[in-house]
Design an enzyme around this catalytic site. Structure first.
Site, PDB file in Angstrom:
ATOM      1  N   ILE A 282       0.865  -1.171   0.000  1.00 34.86           N
ATOM      2  CA  ILE A 282       0.000   0.000   0.000  1.00 34.86           C
ATOM      3  C   ILE A 282       0.901   1.220   0.000  1.00 34.86           C
ATOM      4  O   ILE A 282       2.068   1.156   0.369  1.00 34.86           O
ATOM      5  CB  ILE A 282      -0.965   0.019   1.208  1.00 34.86           C
ATOM      6  CG1 ILE A 282      -0.210  -0.114   2.534  1.00 34.86           C
ATOM      7  CG2 ILE A 282      -2.005  -1.076   1.078  1.00 34.86           C
ATOM      8  CD1 ILE A 282      -1.119  -0.086   3.763  1.00 34.86           C
ATOM      9  N   ASP A 283       0.374   2.342  -0.455  1.00 30.53           N
ATOM     10  CA  ASP A 283       1.186   3.548  -0.611  1.00 30.53           C
ATOM     11  C   ASP A 283       1.737   4.045   0.723  1.00 30.53           C
ATOM     12  O   ASP A 283       1.174   3.767   1.786  1.00 30.53           O
ATOM     13  CB  ASP A 283       0.353   4.668  -1.249  1.00 30.53           C
ATOM     14  CG  ASP A 283      -0.103   4.318  -2.661  1.00 30.53           C
ATOM     15  OD1 ASP A 283       0.605   3.557  -3.341  1.00 30.53           O
ATOM     16  OD2 ASP A 283      -1.176   4.815  -3.066  1.00 30.53           O
ATOM     17  N   LYS A 284       2.806   4.790   0.635  1.00 29.73           N
ATOM     18  CA  LYS A 284       3.453   5.356   1.827  1.00 29.73           C
ATOM     19  C   LYS A 284       2.452   6.067   2.729  1.00 29.73           C
ATOM     20  O   LYS A 284       2.451   5.871   3.953  1.00 29.73           O
ATOM     21  CB  LYS A 284       4.552   6.329   1.395  1.00 29.73           C
ATOM     22  CG  LYS A 284       5.162   7.139   2.537  1.00 29.73           C
ATOM     23  CD  LYS A 284       6.071   8.237   2.007  1.00 29.73           C
ATOM     24  CE  LYS A 284       6.544   9.142   3.145  1.00 29.73           C
ATOM     25  NZ  LYS A 284       7.351  10.280   2.641  1.00 29.73           N
TER      26      LYS A 284
ATOM     27  N   THR B  20      -0.803   5.782   2.783  1.00 30.03           N
ATOM     28  CA  THR B  20      -2.002   5.010   3.102  1.00 30.03           C
ATOM     29  C   THR B  20      -1.696   4.159   4.331  1.00 30.03           C
ATOM     30  O   THR B  20      -0.675   3.470   4.371  1.00 30.03           O
ATOM     31  CB  THR B  20      -2.403   4.103   1.925  1.00 30.03           C
ATOM     32  OG1 THR B  20      -2.694   4.911   0.779  1.00 30.03           O
ATOM     33  CG2 THR B  20      -3.625   3.268   2.270  1.00 30.03           C
TER      34      THR B  20
ATOM     35  N   ARG C  27      -7.213   5.894  -5.671  1.00 31.61           N
ATOM     36  CA  ARG C  27      -6.969   7.328  -5.845  1.00 31.61           C
ATOM     37  C   ARG C  27      -7.314   7.775  -7.273  1.00 31.61           C
ATOM     38  O   ARG C  27      -7.937   8.829  -7.487  1.00 31.61           O
ATOM     39  CB  ARG C  27      -5.521   7.647  -5.501  1.00 31.61           C
ATOM     40  CG  ARG C  27      -5.173   7.319  -4.048  1.00 31.61           C
ATOM     41  CD  ARG C  27      -3.679   7.240  -3.806  1.00 31.61           C
ATOM     42  NE  ARG C  27      -3.027   8.535  -3.993  1.00 31.61           N
ATOM     43  CZ  ARG C  27      -1.703   8.688  -3.990  1.00 31.61           C
ATOM     44  NH1 ARG C  27      -0.911   7.643  -3.811  1.00 31.61           N
ATOM     45  NH2 ARG C  27      -1.190   9.887  -4.164  1.00 31.61           N
TER      46      ARG C  27
END
Length: 305
Positions: free
Chosen positions: A138-140, A142, A239
């Protein structure tokens, strides 16, 4: 370094080589064997072959298992919020702001650094030295739950479930504007942005299938609190999808408005639920990471506006 030699008899003719070797060397995963084939550490009659090669009578298979590479990534004693752990998998509630795996500019302080310290040598090696145990990310910015695999068998099982879209992944988010429908589905292919190559975008020509289900939890002034469930898992999928229908995530520095009145450190997106079939017990398991303080605090601010 270990080496093996096999001579093919009549009863083994027609079997795929990667299956044949995985049956005889059960300590090595099929993915690892395919990697040996790709790097010519596994040959047939002293020649390189492909993973789908079917055995012939009299074939001589030679295998050289290279010595394991030392990890260049340093294990770090970083506290982890562990949701669940057993001998096959570990589920961690990642905080907002933590990078999942090392990459240029982020070689320390990542989840991998922390996991290496916690698990020592018990991590799958399928994704190489930079991403031990990592099967998805998962994104930084998130927060939320993700699964790390401790061995190749578990890694292959979870990777297949991801590929087959059978893993449950539910997110909570806060988006701009009021969604009109209480629930819906966004089915729009995602690929690289045609101009800005650092971004993803809905791309009908070069994109891959991407499906996101959304459900309104609460409409708060000019914002909407939503639950999102991934059917696929493309980079920045939630997103990009929400931006494509004019509901970008609050705080998103890439796909949202440039100005953010709440001065958030990143998008208001939390991976709340993760469900999967356990690679050893074959039982369905589901885990939940509670909303972090930054998220509950933001909801409170919106409701008090």
């Amino acid at each position: 370094m270990d080496s093996y030699t096999f001579l093919i008899e009549a009863e083994d003719v027609g079997i795929r080589i990667d299956k044949f070797i995985s049956d005889r060397l059960p300590d090595y995963s099929r993915s690892f064997i395919q990697k040996l084939i790709k790097e010519n550490d596994l040959t047939v009659n002293n020649s390189g072959i492909k993973s789908n090669y079917k055995l012939k009578a009299g074939d001589e298979i030679n295998i050289v298992i290279p010595a394991p590479k030392e990890l260049d990534i340093v294990a770090e004693d970083i506290p982890l919020d562990i949701v669940y752990e057993d001998k096959d998998v570990i589920l961690v509630n990642k905080p907002q702001g933590m990078v999942v795996h090392p990459a240029p500019g982020h070689y320390t302080g990542t989840l991998v650094n922390a996991i290496m310290y916690h698990c020592k040598d018990d991590l799958s090696g399928i994704n190489g030295v930079m991403r031990p145990g990592i099967v998805h990310r998962i994104d930084k910015d998130t927060s939320g739950v993700l699964i790390i695999c401790k061995n190749d068998k578990a890694h292959e099982s979870i990777a297949k479930q991801l590929k087959d879209h059978t893993i449950t992944r539910k997110y909570n988010a806060i988006v701009y504007n009021n969604l009109k429908e209480d629930e819906g589905v966004i089915n729009a292919p995602i690929g690289r942005h045609p101009v800005n190559r650092k971004q993803m975008a809905v791309n009908p020509i070069n994109g891959k299938e991407a499906i996101t289900h959304y459900k309104v939890l609460e409409r708060i002034n000019q914002y909407t609190y939503v639950e999102l469930q991934l059917e696929t898992g493309r980079t920045h999928q939630i997103r990009v999808h929400m931006t494509s229908i004019n509901h970008p995530l609050l705080g998103d520095p890439v796909y949202g408005p440039k100005s953010d009145r709440f001065k958030l450190k990143g998008q208001a997106l939390h991976a709340r639920v993760l469900g999967f079939v356990h690679p050893t017990t074959n039982e369905y398991m589901e885990f939940e990471a509670p909303l972090p303080n930054y998220f509950t605090g933001l909801l409170k601010k919106l409701r008090n506006m």
